[in-house]
Design a protein around this motif. Structure first.
Motif: not given
Lengths: 77, 479
Positions: B283-307
């Motif tokens: 559910q969270i993967t879908r809920m935060y779909r705007h976040l994945w691989f997008r460091p501009s949204v959040h440098p940590g959570l949107g980073g390639v490493g975290f994704a």
């Protein structure tokens, strides 16, 4: 900062910290509990910080075990 | 045509390396926590803490939990326990009344008239009450079965001295006094997923999840995330973690606070608990779909490493199937090539597995003495045998039909282990129940988790009811 929290203090480096009111030491004989002794709290913090250096030993252990596995493969693979 | 199939098969096998590399990259970061941690920004901060405990039929465990909280080495006038009784039908109200009498003014009993909506709703009932006045400066959210060591709370609060920190979490150890192989596997899983992984996430600057049973929030953070816990998913603790970081606060992992919890002792109970977690993650993967691989949204959570870390776990079953399918396709096209690819590729996951297990066990030597067999058997006895033969092929010298059958089984097992894990769960309800502990170790705890992830995807895409299934706790934590 919440209205119920004491004003933040600033250290020599200009960094802000939350502070809590000074605790009233309990009426006990002998040693103070750790929470009532700022020096003991700092020592506890330092001890935990230092113990994180054991992670290097863990890394060394893991690398050694992996290298042994590599050696095993070379010897019997 | 064969060339195209060969390339596709090689890609399928190659995909199998991705979660291994993502896991390895994460574990390589763990030792960096020795220097890149939060201890330099801590201080002797002892705020007024409310401990919020949601409880539904927890009479068996509540007394111990409350006693241990009241025994915290922490200023007594700055610690209160608020238990939100979610319309329990057992002796929970009587147990709480007795505790409130023993610790007047420090143990508060809130009762919901209608319960059963899930943990987040129960927490929100207590949260609304606690935020309605100024007494609480920090909130510890825990579970009714979680037992805190005497110094745990102050080890968590010290990190809140840094105003940037919104929340702190701890390493929850499996604490059953009657440990068996399944709970030892859970203990190793927690050691890897919490003590190791959260150190790495702290180093990398983005935390995936605050432990549901040990999360301390500053009041500021609770207000910043809206003063409520998310009720739209089954993984409310992960949503809280994401919201905290998206609100500009940091989340800190404290590895030295002693916290223990009781974990499921049966495959079925474990399945239901982890299915809730896995569905929550879908559910969270879908809920935060705007976040994945997008460091501009959040440098940590949107980073390639975290994704990479996130998807390495959620998509692990898919990768296992593609790797297996790739090997079987190669085998059909060119047996020699399939053998060469498997032989060349197998050592990488074996070495990565050994490195990760050794590093993980080194983090908690006391636990390691009890759980190292479970750690070795984490991928399952069958997979372990395959891995050993892959490293030392001379151990198994088969020819003819036996060699073909063995090879086909080995290539298929990566995918077959998941239905096998599902079958083990089903067997638990039959006459074969006594065999289940052995079968779990043969199939493996890791494949069991992957099978649960598949179940989570299936249930989520079928729109199955997202009910909150409580994990039964009976008070097995060693005090």
């Amino acid at each position: 900062m919440s209205t119920s929290t004491e004003p933040a203090r600033t250290d020599e480096g200009g960094l802000q910290y939350r502070t809590s009111p000074v605790v009233q030491p309990p009426d006990v004989d002998g040693e103070l509990p750790v929470w009532a002794d700022p020096v003991a709290l700092l020592a506890e913090n330092e001890s935990d910080r230092s113990s994180e250096r054991r992670l290097y030993l863990g890394l060394l252990f893991a690398l050694t075990v992996t290298a042994l596995l590599w050696g095993l493969r070379l010897a019997f693979g | 045509m064969n060339d195209v199939l060969t390339v596709l098969a090689l890609i399928g096998v190659g995909l199998g390396a991705l979660p291994v590399l993502a896991g390895l990259a994460q574990f390589v970061l763990v030792p960096a926590h020795a220097v890149r941690n939060h201890y330099d920004r801590t201080g002797p901060y002892l705020p007024r803490v409310a401990v919020l405990v949601p409880a539904w039929n927890e009479a068996a465990v509540l007394t111990t939990t409350i006693e241990r909280l009241m025994a915290q080495e922490y200023p007594p006038d700055r610690l209160r326990v608020v238990v939100v009784d979610d319309a329990s039908t057992d002796d929970t109200p009587a147990v709480l009344a007795a505790c409130a009498q023993r610790f007047p003014g420090r143990v508060v009993h809130l009762r919901r008239d209608v319960g059963g909506q899930g943990k987040a709703h129960t927490l929100n009932h207590g949260l609304a009450e606690l935020l309605s006045d100024d007494w609480m400066e920090a909130l510890l959210i825990t579970d009714a079965d979680v037992v805190f060591g005497p110094s745990a709370l102050r080890k968590l609060t010290r990190h809140l001295a840094d105003p940037q920190v919104g929340a702190v979490t701890a390493y929850i150890r499996e604490g059953s006094r009657d440990q068996q192989m399944l709970t030892r596997s859970i203990a190793f899983d927690y050691l890897a997923a919490q003590a190791a992984s959260r150190r790495a996430q702290q180093v990398a600057g983005a935390m995936a999840c605050l432990a549901g049973g040990a999360q301390l929030h500053s009041r500021d953070n609770l207000l910043a995330i809206g003063g409520r816990i998310d009720t739209s998913s089954l993984a409310e603790d992960t949503v809280t973690t994401f919201r905290t970081q998206l609100a500009g606060h940091t989340v800190v992992f404290e590895p030295h606070a002693d916290v223990f919890a009781e974990e499921p002792a049966s495959v079925d109970a474990l399945w239901r608990q982890r299915l809730r977690w896995a569905r929550g993650n879908v559910q969270i993967t879908r809920m935060y779909r705007h976040l994945w691989f997008r460091p501009s949204v959040h440098p940590g959570l949107g980073g390639v490493g975290f994704a990479s870390f996130w998807f390495a776990i959620t998509l692990m079953p898919v990768v296992m199937v593609t790797t297996s399918a790739g090997l079987l396709t190669l085998f059909a096209l060119d047996r020699q090539l399939a053998g060469d690819v498997f032989g060349a590729a197998a050592f990488i996951p074996v070495a990565a597995f050994v490195f990760m297990v050794a590093l993980t066990l080194s983090l908690d030597p006391q636990a390691a003495r009890r759980i190292w067999p479970a750690a070795l058997l984490f991928p399952g006895g069958i997979s372990l045998a395959v891995l050993v033969v892959a490293v030392v092929p001379s151990l198994l010298d088969l020819t003819g039909a036996a060699a073909t059958a063995c090879t086909l089984f080995v290539y298929s097992w990566l995918a077959l282990c998941m239905p096998a894990a599902w079958a083990v769960r089903r067997l638990e309800a039959t006459w074969a129940q006594p065999l289940v502990p052995v079968l779990v170790q043969l199939v493996g705890f890791g494949p069991l988790m992957c099978a649960i992830t598949v179940d989570a995807f299936v249930k989520e895409f079928r729109g199955a009811a997202a009910t909150w299934e409580k994990t039964e706790k009976v008070g097995r934590v060693l005090v």
